[in-house]
Structures are given as C-alpha cells and as structure tokens.
Scaffold this motif. Structure first.
Motif, mmCIF file in Angstrom:
data_model
loop_
_atom_site.group_PDB
_atom_site.id
_atom_site.type_symbol
_atom_site.label_atom_id
_atom_site.label_comp_id
_atom_site.label_asym_id
_atom_site.label_seq_id
_atom_site.Cartn_x
_atom_site.Cartn_y
_atom_site.Cartn_z
ATOM 1 N N PHE A 145 -5.457 0.568 3.318
ATOM 2 C CA PHE A 145 -4.378 -0.416 3.199
ATOM 3 C C PHE A 145 -3.429 -0.368 4.388
ATOM 4 O O PHE A 145 -2.890 -1.396 4.793
ATOM 5 N N ASP A 146 -3.229 0.806 4.976
ATOM 6 C CA ASP A 146 -2.401 0.901 6.186
ATOM 7 C C ASP A 146 -3.006 0.074 7.316
ATOM 8 O O ASP A 146 -2.287 -0.599 8.062
ATOM 9 N N ILE A 147 -4.338 0.103 7.429
ATOM 10 C CA ILE A 147 -5.012 -0.702 8.456
ATOM 11 C C ILE A 147 -4.798 -2.190 8.170
ATOM 12 O O ILE A 147 -4.513 -2.981 9.072
ATOM 13 N N VAL A 148 -4.936 -2.566 6.905
ATOM 14 C CA VAL A 148 -4.705 -3.966 6.503
ATOM 15 C C VAL A 148 -3.271 -4.381 6.851
ATOM 16 O O VAL A 148 -3.046 -5.434 7.462
ATOM 17 N N PHE A 149 -2.297 -3.537 6.483
ATOM 18 C CA PHE A 149 -0.885 -3.866 6.740
ATOM 19 C C PHE A 149 -0.609 -3.973 8.242
ATOM 20 O O PHE A 149 0.135 -4.850 8.683
ATOM 21 N N ASP B 169 4.619 -8.748 -0.298
ATOM 22 C CA ASP B 169 3.960 -10.041 -0.081
ATOM 23 C C ASP B 169 2.479 -10.004 -0.444
ATOM 24 O O ASP B 169 1.833 -11.043 -0.538
ATOM 25 N N PHE B 170 1.916 -8.794 -0.625
ATOM 26 C CA PHE B 170 0.482 -8.627 -0.851
ATOM 27 C C PHE B 170 0.139 -8.487 -2.330
ATOM 28 O O PHE B 170 0.903 -7.927 -3.109
ATOM 29 N N ILE B 171 -1.050 -8.958 -2.672
ATOM 30 C CA ILE B 171 -1.644 -8.687 -3.981
ATOM 31 C C ILE B 171 -3.147 -8.538 -3.758
ATOM 32 O O ILE B 171 -3.712 -9.182 -2.874
ATOM 33 N N ILE B 172 -3.775 -7.643 -4.522
ATOM 34 C CA ILE B 172 -5.221 -7.464 -4.410
ATOM 35 C C ILE B 172 -5.884 -7.859 -5.722
ATOM 36 O O ILE B 172 -5.374 -7.547 -6.806
ATOM 37 N N ILE B 173 -7.015 -8.568 -5.611
ATOM 38 C CA ILE B 173 -7.812 -8.959 -6.772
ATOM 39 C C ILE B 173 -9.168 -8.283 -6.651
ATOM 40 O O ILE B 173 -9.846 -8.420 -5.624
ATOM 41 N N GLY B 174 -9.564 -7.542 -7.685
ATOM 42 C CA GLY B 174 -10.858 -6.878 -7.642
ATOM 43 C C GLY B 174 -11.343 -6.488 -9.017
ATOM 44 O O GLY B 174 -10.578 -6.447 -9.981
ATOM 45 N N ASP B 175 -12.633 -6.167 -9.086
ATOM 46 C CA ASP B 175 -13.252 -5.849 -10.375
ATOM 47 C C ASP B 175 -13.256 -4.356 -10.689
ATOM 48 O O ASP B 175 -13.497 -3.973 -11.825
ATOM 49 N N SER B 176 -13.005 -3.505 -9.676
ATOM 50 C CA SER B 176 -13.107 -2.062 -9.893
ATOM 51 C C SER B 176 -11.734 -1.418 -10.072
ATOM 52 O O SER B 176 -10.884 -1.485 -9.182
ATOM 53 N N ASN C 285 -2.250 2.746 -4.664
ATOM 54 C CA ASN C 285 -2.031 3.683 -3.552
ATOM 55 C C ASN C 285 -1.352 3.008 -2.363
ATOM 56 O O ASN C 285 -0.578 3.624 -1.645
ATOM 57 N N GLY C 286 -1.681 1.716 -2.178
ATOM 58 C CA GLY C 286 -1.088 0.966 -1.072
ATOM 59 C C GLY C 286 0.297 0.416 -1.388
ATOM 60 O O GLY C 286 0.958 -0.148 -0.523
ATOM 61 N N GLY C 287 0.718 0.544 -2.647
ATOM 62 C CA GLY C 287 2.054 0.081 -3.034
ATOM 63 C C GLY C 287 2.156 -1.418 -3.227
ATOM 64 O O GLY C 287 3.223 -2.009 -3.031
ATOM 65 N N ILE C 288 1.018 -2.055 -3.603
ATOM 66 C CA ILE C 288 1.044 -3.508 -3.798
ATOM 67 C C ILE C 288 0.628 -3.859 -5.230
ATOM 68 O O ILE C 288 0.053 -3.035 -5.935
#
Length: 196
Positions: A130-134, A144-151, A161-164
C-alpha cells in the motif's frame, strides 16, 4: 463518504480466477503426464490455500509457497518434482489465461494504474504494498482510498494494514469467522453504488 481512488482486486473480484487456476492445473498435469484418473484439483486447492495462509502469517516466504505447494501436491501422486519448475509451468498456464482475458476486455481504458505484486516486490496484505500504491498517487490522502476485494486475509486485511476503508466482496456468501472486520460487505457489485 466520498472516495477519490478505488483499488479493485483482479482475481476473483473482477474475473473468475478459479477458472484460470483450473486451466493452469490441467496444463500442469498434462506437462507432467499425470493420468487423469489420479488428478485431484480439490486437494491441490486445499494445499495451495494452506500455503498462502501460512505466507500471510509470515510462516513461509513467497518463494517457499510457490515451490512447496507443488512438492506437496505431487507427493499425492507419488511423484517427486522440482517445485520451482512446476511453479513456472503452472504460472505460465495462469498467465496465458489471464492475459487472454485482459486482452478480450477494454479494462485498461477504465484504469489509471495497474499494480502487479510480482512487479512491485510486495504483496497484499503487507503495508509495503500500500505504501507503493500511495507513493504512486501522492496527491491523495489515505482517507481518499477504498479497496474492494474478495479475500479477507489479503484484500481486507491489506486495506486495514494500509489504513484505508475496505469493501469485502462476499459473492460466495460465506460466513466471516475471522477477526478481520471490513468497513463494508457486499454480495453483488450492484451494491457498490450505495457506498461510492
């Protein structure tokens, strides 16, 4: 809440990874000439899942997961293999399937950035991913971020862990028996409108 960046998992969220994995498993078994009567994809799936969960708990390295899962799988067939070579063969099968899928869609016309863990040197759920993404999008804050996933253990724990904020895409309607708590849970992608 108004999100400006949506991180969307690819495997089993946007596309059916299970189908690609079945094809790759078949390709691998063909290459190693395992008789069809002996092939047991369900056992491989359990072995594979157990190895990835051990990786997420920092009990195995990624390279140990990639080779040991095949060493253990082929032991079921009373065969001894080089786990690394088997992994390369298997992932060639997955890559071929996934590349065909991406090529058949216009996915890239909707996406600003594609984050591939193998190319990044970091994998969800690590904070480093996530640091690389940020760092790729420094104009945005974590809120400003949100993650969508199945796992839960990869996407959702990773987002935590990324604080989002996180959206668990529970398309198989399974019960969450883990301590991992997503911000939101949806069963169909249609529900995402209410969140975004």
């Amino acid at each position: 809440m108004s999100y400006k960046v949506v991180l969307l998992d690819f495997d089993d969220t946007l596309v059916d990874f299970h189908d690609a994995e079945v094809k790759a498993y078949t390709y691998l078994m063909d290459q190693y000439k395992v008789p069809e009567s002996k092939r047991d994809y369900e056992t491989f799936k359990k072995i594979n899942q157990a190895h990835w969960e051990a990786f997420q708990r920092n009990e195995l390295t990624k390279s140990e997961v990639l080779s040991h899962r095949f060493i253990e799988t082929f032991q079921q067939y009373e065969m001894s293999v080089d786990g690394h070579e088997a992994d390369v063969t298997f992932r060639d099968g997955v890559t071929q399937t996934q590349k065909r899928r991406i090529a058949q869609t216009d996915l890239m016309s909707y996406v600003d950035h594609l984050f591939v863990s193998d190319e990044m040197g970091a994998q969800k759920p690590s904070r480093q991913f996530f640091d690389i993404v940020f760092n790729t999008m420094p104009e945005f804050d974590t809120k400003d971020f949100i993650i969508i996933g199945d796992s839960l253990t990869s996407d959702i724990q990773g987002g935590i862990n990324g604080g989002i904020d996180t959206v668990w895409f529970n398309h198989k309607s399974v019960e969450n028996n883990t301590p991992i708590m997503p911000t939101y849970t949806i069963n169909t992608m249609h529900e995402i409108d209410q969140i975004l």
